[in-house]
Design a protein around this motif. Structure first.
Motif, PDB file in Angstrom:
ATOM      1  N   ASP A 115       0.769  -1.236   0.125  1.00  0.00           N
ATOM      2  CA  ASP A 115      -0.014   0.011   0.120  1.00  0.00           C
ATOM      3  C   ASP A 115       0.767   1.326  -0.016  1.00  0.00           C
ATOM      4  O   ASP A 115       0.603   2.374  -0.631  1.00  0.00           O
ATOM      5  CB  ASP A 115      -0.870  -0.125   1.063  1.00  0.00           C
ATOM      6  CG  ASP A 115      -2.047  -1.030   0.983  1.00  0.00           C
ATOM      7  OD1 ASP A 115      -2.338  -1.325  -0.120  1.00  0.00           O
ATOM      8  OD2 ASP A 115      -2.644  -1.173   2.118  1.00  0.00           O
ATOM      9  N   THR A 116       1.997   1.163   0.747  1.00  0.00           N
ATOM     10  CA  THR A 116       2.930   2.359   0.658  1.00  0.00           C
ATOM     11  C   THR A 116       3.508   2.534  -0.755  1.00  0.00           C
ATOM     12  O   THR A 116       3.581   3.687  -1.288  1.00  0.00           O
ATOM     13  CB  THR A 116       4.081   2.395   1.969  1.00  0.00           C
ATOM     14  OG1 THR A 116       3.205   2.358   2.926  1.00  0.00           O
ATOM     15  CG2 THR A 116       4.993   3.384   1.698  1.00  0.00           C
ATOM     16  N   THR A 119       0.839   4.158  -2.740  1.00  0.00           N
ATOM     17  CA  THR A 119       0.922   5.601  -2.504  1.00  0.00           C
ATOM     18  C   THR A 119       2.135   6.465  -3.237  1.00  0.00           C
ATOM     19  O   THR A 119       1.972   7.636  -3.801  1.00  0.00           O
ATOM     20  CB  THR A 119       0.961   5.985  -0.905  1.00  0.00           C
ATOM     21  OG1 THR A 119      -0.235   5.132  -0.376  1.00  0.00           O
ATOM     22  CG2 THR A 119       1.099   7.302  -0.827  1.00  0.00           C
TER      23      THR A 119
END
Length: 147
Positions: A115-116, A119
């Protein structure tokens, strides 16, 4: 390609039709080959075993680029003559993308969650004004952000 390579074919096509958007399809995830293709004017590249969704996205992006060019819109980076400024992590994610790595693989290499990585990818897409990974990598090569 028989006879001439894809890079030479792109160069010849763009010499006759500079308004064309060329997407390169390659068997290997070769950074040098991608750099040569982008230098010849290719707007993006795909590995030949790309999914239908990724292929459709790349083609749609090429069509949007044509539409934007006909409307006279130019990116901020082109207007200022300066490459977009990426954070160190965004740069690392872009390099991972240029090597054909998935978000999960990039995350493992950088000790980040998937998820990072997503982003950072969204942020670099916005900074590079790219719709997808292929276009981000192509823009990265064009601006010398990826080698």
């Amino acid at each position: 390609m028989p006879g001439i390579g894809g890079v030479e074919a792109a160069r010849r096509l763009l010499a006759r039709h500079p308004e064309a958007n060329v997407l390169m399809a390659t068997m290997a995830e070769d950074g040098d080959g991608v750099a040569r293709a982008v230098a010849a004017g290719a707007r993006g590249y795909l590995v030949k075993d790309v999914s239908r969704e990724e292929l459709a996205t790349a083609v749609l992006q090429a069509l949007q680029d044509v539409s934007r060019r006909r409307g006279g819109n130019r990116t901020r980076a082109v207007l200022t003559g300066r490459a977009p400024v990426l954070t160190e992590r965004e740069q690392q994610v872009l390099v991972g993308m240029s090597r054909g790595r998935s978000n999960a693989e990039i995350g493992r290499e950088l000790f980040l969650s998937e998820d990072t990585v997503k982003t950072h990818a969204r942020r670099l897409f916005r900074k590079l004004e790219a719709a997808d990974r292929a276009q981000a990598v192509a823009v990265g090569f064009r601006w010398g952000l990826v080698r």
